[in-house]
Design a protein around this motif. Structure first.
Motif, short mmCIF file in Angstrom:
data_model
loop_
_atom_site.label_atom_id
_atom_site.label_comp_id
_atom_site.label_asym_id
_atom_site.label_seq_id
_atom_site.Cartn_x
_atom_site.Cartn_y
_atom_site.Cartn_z
N PHE A 23 -132.77 -26.14 -29.17
CA PHE A 23 -133.39 -25.20 -30.09
C PHE A 23 -132.28 -24.29 -30.63
O PHE A 23 -131.66 -23.55 -29.87
CB PHE A 23 -134.43 -24.35 -29.36
N HIS A 24 -132.04 -24.33 -31.92
CA HIS A 24 -130.98 -23.53 -32.54
C HIS A 24 -131.56 -22.15 -32.90
O HIS A 24 -131.88 -21.87 -34.05
CB HIS A 24 -130.41 -24.26 -33.76
N ILE A 25 -131.64 -21.32 -31.88
CA ILE A 25 -132.37 -20.06 -31.99
C ILE A 25 -131.51 -18.91 -32.50
O ILE A 25 -132.03 -17.93 -33.02
CB ILE A 25 -133.03 -19.73 -30.62
N GLY A 26 -130.19 -19.00 -32.39
CA GLY A 26 -129.31 -17.92 -32.83
C GLY A 26 -129.46 -17.62 -34.31
O GLY A 26 -129.52 -16.45 -34.72
N ASP A 27 -129.53 -18.67 -35.12
CA ASP A 27 -129.72 -18.49 -36.57
C ASP A 27 -131.06 -17.82 -36.88
O ASP A 27 -131.16 -17.03 -37.81
CB ASP A 27 -129.62 -19.82 -37.31
N TYR A 28 -132.08 -18.16 -36.09
CA TYR A 28 -133.40 -17.56 -36.29
C TYR A 28 -133.33 -16.04 -36.08
O TYR A 28 -133.78 -15.27 -36.93
CB TYR A 28 -134.42 -18.18 -35.34
N PHE A 29 -132.75 -15.62 -34.95
CA PHE A 29 -132.69 -14.18 -34.68
C PHE A 29 -131.78 -13.46 -35.67
O PHE A 29 -132.05 -12.32 -36.05
CB PHE A 29 -132.30 -13.91 -33.23
N LYS A 30 -130.75 -14.13 -36.14
CA LYS A 30 -129.89 -13.54 -37.17
C LYS A 30 -130.70 -13.30 -38.44
O LYS A 30 -130.56 -12.26 -39.09
CB LYS A 30 -128.71 -14.46 -37.45
N SER A 31 -131.58 -14.24 -38.79
CA SER A 31 -132.41 -14.10 -40.00
C SER A 31 -133.43 -12.97 -39.86
O SER A 31 -133.94 -12.47 -40.85
CB SER A 31 -133.12 -15.41 -40.33
N LEU A 73 -141.22 -23.27 -25.99
CA LEU A 73 -140.12 -22.35 -25.73
C LEU A 73 -140.59 -20.94 -26.05
O LEU A 73 -141.05 -20.67 -27.16
CB LEU A 73 -138.90 -22.69 -26.59
N LEU A 74 -140.52 -20.05 -25.06
CA LEU A 74 -140.79 -18.63 -25.25
C LEU A 74 -139.42 -17.97 -25.21
O LEU A 74 -138.69 -18.11 -24.22
CB LEU A 74 -141.67 -18.09 -24.12
N VAL A 75 -139.05 -17.24 -26.27
CA VAL A 75 -137.65 -16.83 -26.39
C VAL A 75 -137.49 -15.43 -26.95
O VAL A 75 -138.31 -14.96 -27.74
CB VAL A 75 -136.89 -17.87 -27.26
N SER A 76 -136.42 -14.78 -26.50
CA SER A 76 -135.92 -13.54 -27.08
C SER A 76 -134.42 -13.73 -27.24
O SER A 76 -133.88 -14.75 -26.80
CB SER A 76 -136.22 -12.35 -26.15
N PRO A 77 -133.71 -12.79 -27.83
CA PRO A 77 -132.26 -12.97 -27.94
C PRO A 77 -131.55 -12.98 -26.58
O PRO A 77 -130.40 -13.37 -26.48
CB PRO A 77 -131.81 -11.75 -28.76
N TRP A 78 -132.26 -12.55 -25.52
CA TRP A 78 -131.61 -12.37 -24.21
C TRP A 78 -132.17 -13.25 -23.11
O TRP A 78 -131.71 -13.19 -21.98
CB TRP A 78 -131.71 -10.90 -23.81
N GLY A 79 -133.15 -14.07 -23.39
CA GLY A 79 -133.72 -14.92 -22.35
C GLY A 79 -134.77 -15.86 -22.91
O GLY A 79 -135.22 -15.71 -24.04
N TYR A 80 -135.14 -16.84 -22.08
CA TYR A 80 -136.16 -17.80 -22.50
C TYR A 80 -136.88 -18.36 -21.29
O TYR A 80 -136.43 -18.25 -20.15
CB TYR A 80 -135.55 -18.92 -23.33
N LEU A 90 -127.67 -16.22 -26.79
CA LEU A 90 -128.38 -17.49 -26.93
C LEU A 90 -128.23 -18.01 -28.36
O LEU A 90 -129.06 -17.74 -29.22
CB LEU A 90 -129.87 -17.33 -26.60
N GLY A 91 -127.17 -18.73 -28.62
CA GLY A 91 -127.00 -19.37 -29.92
C GLY A 91 -127.89 -20.60 -30.03
O GLY A 91 -128.52 -20.85 -31.04
N SER A 92 -127.93 -21.34 -28.95
CA SER A 92 -128.84 -22.50 -28.87
C SER A 92 -129.36 -22.58 -27.45
O SER A 92 -128.70 -22.14 -26.51
CB SER A 92 -128.14 -23.79 -29.29
N ASP A 134 -141.63 -16.26 -30.43
CA ASP A 134 -140.64 -15.19 -30.45
C ASP A 134 -141.22 -14.01 -29.68
O ASP A 134 -142.12 -13.32 -30.16
CB ASP A 134 -140.35 -14.82 -31.92
N LEU A 135 -140.72 -13.78 -28.47
CA LEU A 135 -141.25 -12.70 -27.63
C LEU A 135 -140.80 -11.32 -28.09
O LEU A 135 -141.44 -10.32 -27.77
CB LEU A 135 -140.82 -12.92 -26.18
N THR A 136 -139.74 -11.25 -28.87
CA THR A 136 -139.26 -9.97 -29.38
C THR A 136 -140.24 -9.40 -30.40
O THR A 136 -140.53 -8.20 -30.40
CB THR A 136 -137.88 -10.13 -30.04
N HIS A 137 -140.76 -10.26 -31.26
CA HIS A 137 -141.66 -9.82 -32.32
C HIS A 137 -143.13 -10.16 -32.04
O HIS A 137 -144.00 -9.72 -32.78
CB HIS A 137 -141.25 -10.45 -33.66
N GLY A 138 -143.38 -10.96 -31.02
CA GLY A 138 -144.76 -11.36 -30.72
C GLY A 138 -145.34 -12.29 -31.76
O GLY A 138 -146.54 -12.24 -32.04
#
Length: 117
Positions: A65-73, A104-111, A84-86, A10-14
């Motif tokens: 990768f179902h990443i949208g639920d992760y960032f919502k949490s 996968l290196l990911v943020s809500p806006w890119g990967y 990026l929902g998935s 998670d690149l947003t939180h490191g």
């Protein structure tokens, strides 16, 4: 070591992205067949490889990768339809005796992804 593995950062939180559902598909002719579903652990990894050496075969694969639920949490503000929902990543395996690692290196806006070791 041979097989298929992954991890998510998670690149947003490191931090590693825990509790993310990942689906693995194999392309059989023109159809995609679900062959495994797994959830990342606290280190953003899986407790076991997605594929072991004996399960590896030549062909096309897709990880979702179902990443949208992760960032919502994580209380990241999301729209009704997150950017990026998935995240689908399609790749090929040409050497079933080799190790394939798809991080996968990911943020809500890119990967970003690459073939790791």
């Amino acid at each position: 070591m041979t097989g298929l593995s992954t991890h998510i950062l998670d690149l947003t939180h490191g931090t590693p992205a825990s509790n993310v559902t990942i689906q693995l598909y194999f392309q059989n002719q023109l159809e995609w067949k679900l062959i495994k579903t797994a959830v990342t652990n606290s280190d953003g990894r899986l407790d076991t490889p997605l594929l072991l050496e004996e399960d590896m075969k030549i062909g096309n694969y897709e990880l979702i990768f179902h990443i949208g639920d992760y960032f919502k949490s994580k209380n990241i503000e999301q729209l009704d339809y997150p950017f990026l929902g998935s995240v689908p990543i399609r790749f090929g395996i040409s050497d079933p005796k080799a190790h394939y690692h798809v991080p996968l290196l990911v943020s809500p806006w890119g990967y970003q992804t690459y073939r790791g070791s």
